[in-house]
Design an enzyme around this catalytic site. Structure first.
Site, PDB file in Angstrom:
ATOM      1  N   TRP A 130      -7.299   2.776   3.576  1.00  0.00           N
ATOM      2  CA  TRP A 130      -7.066   1.341   3.411  1.00  0.00           C
ATOM      3  C   TRP A 130      -6.970   0.726   4.811  1.00  0.00           C
ATOM      4  O   TRP A 130      -6.238   1.246   5.663  1.00  0.00           O
ATOM      5  CB  TRP A 130      -5.745   1.146   2.652  1.00  0.00           C
ATOM      6  CG  TRP A 130      -5.366  -0.259   2.340  1.00  0.00           C
ATOM      7  CD1 TRP A 130      -6.154  -1.226   1.811  1.00  0.00           C
ATOM      8  CD2 TRP A 130      -4.063  -0.841   2.503  1.00  0.00           C
ATOM      9  NE1 TRP A 130      -5.430  -2.378   1.631  1.00  0.00           N
ATOM     10  CE2 TRP A 130      -4.148  -2.168   2.055  1.00  0.00           C
ATOM     11  CE3 TRP A 130      -2.843  -0.375   2.983  1.00  0.00           C
ATOM     12  CZ2 TRP A 130      -3.065  -3.044   2.074  1.00  0.00           C
ATOM     13  CZ3 TRP A 130      -1.769  -1.224   3.010  1.00  0.00           C
ATOM     14  CH2 TRP A 130      -1.879  -2.546   2.555  1.00  0.00           C
ATOM     15  N   ASP A 211       1.402   7.377   0.206  1.00  0.00           N
ATOM     16  CA  ASP A 211       1.251   6.001  -0.269  1.00  0.00           C
ATOM     17  C   ASP A 211       0.886   6.096  -1.746  1.00  0.00           C
ATOM     18  O   ASP A 211      -0.134   6.697  -2.097  1.00  0.00           O
ATOM     19  CB  ASP A 211       0.135   5.309   0.538  1.00  0.00           C
ATOM     20  CG  ASP A 211       0.005   3.822   0.177  1.00  0.00           C
ATOM     21  OD1 ASP A 211       0.572   3.400  -0.857  1.00  0.00           O
ATOM     22  OD2 ASP A 211      -0.665   3.089   0.926  1.00  0.00           O
ATOM     23  N   LYS A 246       0.312  -3.246  -8.848  1.00  0.00           N
ATOM     24  CA  LYS A 246      -0.790  -2.966  -9.779  1.00  0.00           C
ATOM     25  C   LYS A 246      -0.249  -2.438 -11.098  1.00  0.00           C
ATOM     26  O   LYS A 246      -0.718  -2.828 -12.160  1.00  0.00           O
ATOM     27  CB  LYS A 246      -1.769  -1.943  -9.186  1.00  0.00           C
ATOM     28  CG  LYS A 246      -1.747  -1.801  -7.682  1.00  0.00           C
ATOM     29  CD  LYS A 246      -2.623  -2.795  -6.969  1.00  0.00           C
ATOM     30  CE  LYS A 246      -2.472  -2.624  -5.467  1.00  0.00           C
ATOM     31  NZ  LYS A 246      -3.341  -3.437  -4.679  1.00  0.00           N
TER      32      LYS A 246
HETATM   33  C1  LMR Z   1      -6.671  -3.739  -1.797  1.00  0.00           C
HETATM   34  O1  LMR Z   1      -6.829  -2.686  -1.175  1.00  0.00           O
HETATM   35  O2  LMR Z   1      -7.619  -4.474  -2.106  1.00  0.00           O
HETATM   36  C2  LMR Z   1      -5.296  -4.154  -2.236  1.00  0.00           C
HETATM   37  O3  LMR Z   1      -4.384  -3.164  -1.916  1.00  0.00           O
HETATM   38  C3  LMR Z   1      -4.917  -5.497  -1.751  1.00  0.00           C
HETATM   39  C4  LMR Z   1      -4.664  -5.545  -0.270  1.00  0.00           C
HETATM   40  O4  LMR Z   1      -3.598  -6.019   0.123  1.00  0.00           O
HETATM   41  O5  LMR Z   1      -5.525  -5.122   0.523  1.00  0.00           O
END
Ligand code: LMR
Length: 397
Positions: A130, A211, A246
């Protein structure tokens, strides 16, 4: 005064979601941000959440500041959810848990804590991860590196390469792991692979940081806590940031927590104290409404059963969309393997589309994916899955 500032380039995920909202095309399709939409394309309001809020409103309670570490009822509920109510780590009092401002708040508090108490320690994240993981740790002044993870050739995991890198890290390195539903790839470790990972983490004295933002979207609420419980049972010390955004569809409530599993109750008390100092310096204390929702839903057997049923329905709908997309794409682009849509888990799939192909999807067809090729499968529905497949087929061929 401010002319020297650099313009903000925007966040790759949130800016895209903003661009989608501004797009005037009526048939646009949002597969960018990690939000679960129902089959009608709406963010659902879960019945259990609605009922919890009704009860809170009826009680008309005062709204004092919560303690720095959040609501005791929520913290207890989170611990039971993560570890199972009777886990030895809980009975021994060796888990420090704080309610945080979403799991992002938890990640940031943990990052600041690591910078302060493990100076010089570096963080290792999966390649890819992420986007905000890197930003958060770097923002806290911690150097971020990557370990091999996703294999573009197979759409699976580079597990041996991952282990090899982890075996070479200095002791006390922080290893960020997605407990389930890997974001952005949808590629998870199997249970057997988690079991192989544990001795490496232990022998190298590494500090795992889990996470868990998509609990329930993989194989089930308890099933998705497998890694958390395995690490806790194995006697490792580790961090875990978890989110209800979520799983309870309460994105803007910022409902999350940070737990640290320690070697003893005495250590957990030290960690809890320093975490409180970190929170006080960041945002003082978390949100009372989020605490009310989570503690009521998890604490009331009826609401909890209703929540579990909703999570199962959301998970099943995503699986149906994965199958539908796979079916249409396989028919339209024969000879190309789309099985990754079936094997990957959770909200996301890594499509392997290039940034240029993603741009074409957006510009020509109004289909929004993150430029890395990440698709939020939870944005598909019976009304848009065929069009999405047709658009993908057009940019692939
Ligand atoms: C995502 O990865 O799209 C979600 O977790 C929202 C975000 O804050 O990035």
């Amino acid at each position: 005064m401010f002319q020297h500032l650099e313009p903000y380039a925007g966040d790759p995920i949130l800016s895209l979601n903003d661009a989608f909202q501004k797009d005037p095309r009526p048939d646009k399709i949002n597969l960018s941000i990690g939000i679960y939409f129902d089959d009608a394309g709406r963010i659902p309001v879960l019945g259990c959440v609605h009922e919890a809020e009704s009860r809170m409103l009826a009680a008309s309670g005062a709204k004092p500041y919560l303690p720095i570490d959040g609501s005791p009822a929520m913290r207890k509920a989170v611990q039971g959810l993560l570890f199972g109510a009777d886990h030895e780590a809980l009975r021994s009092g060796r888990v420090a848990t704080l309610q945080t401002v979403g799991s992002s708040g938890g990640l940031k508090v943990g990052a600041d804590f690591i910078k302060r108490w493990f100076p010089g320690t570096q963080v290792w994240v999966s390649d890819p991860t992420w986007d905000n993981h890197r930003a958060m740790f770097e923002g806290a002044g911690v150097q971020v590196n990557t370990y091999p993870y996703y294999d573009p050739a197979t759409g699976g995991l580079r597990f041996e390469a991952m282990l090899e890198t982890l075996r070479s890290l200095p002791a006390r390195s922080v290893v960020l792991l997605h407990a389930c539903c890997h974001n952005p790839t949808g590629v998870d470790l199997t249970r057997a692979q988690w079991e192989q990972l544990v001795p490496v983490l232990r022998e190298r004295e590494l500090l795992p940081y889990l996470d868990l933002a998509y609990q329930g979207y993989g194989d089930g609420i308890d099933e998705d806590a497998f890694a958390v419980r395995l690490l806790a049972t194995s006697g490792l010390s580790f961090f875990i940031a978890n989110s209800f955004s979520k799983s309870m569809s309460v994105y803007g409530e910022r409902a999350g927590a940070l737990s640290v599993v320690c070697g003893s109750a005495a250590e957990a008390a030290l960690v809890a104290g320093q975490m409180q100092a970190t929170v006080r310096r960041n945002y003082s204390s978390p949100a009372i409404h989020a605490a009310g929702i989570v503690s009521q839903v998890l604490g009331d057997p009826g609401l909890r059963a209703s929540w579990a049923a909703d999570v199962a329905a959301m998970r099943d709908r995503i699986l149906t969309m994965r199958r539908d997309l796979h079916g249409v794409l396989s028919a339209r682009v024969p000879g190309r393997d789309f099985n990754y849509f079936l094997s990957q888990r959770g909200m996301f799939s890594y499509t392997g589309l290039s940034a240029a192909q993603v741009d074409r999807l957006r510009d020509e067809f109004g289909v929004y994916l993150v430029r890395s090729g990440r698709m939020c499968v939870a944005g598909l529905n019976t009304g848009n899955v065929e069009r999405t497949a047709a658009a993908m087929a057009a940019v692939i061929s």
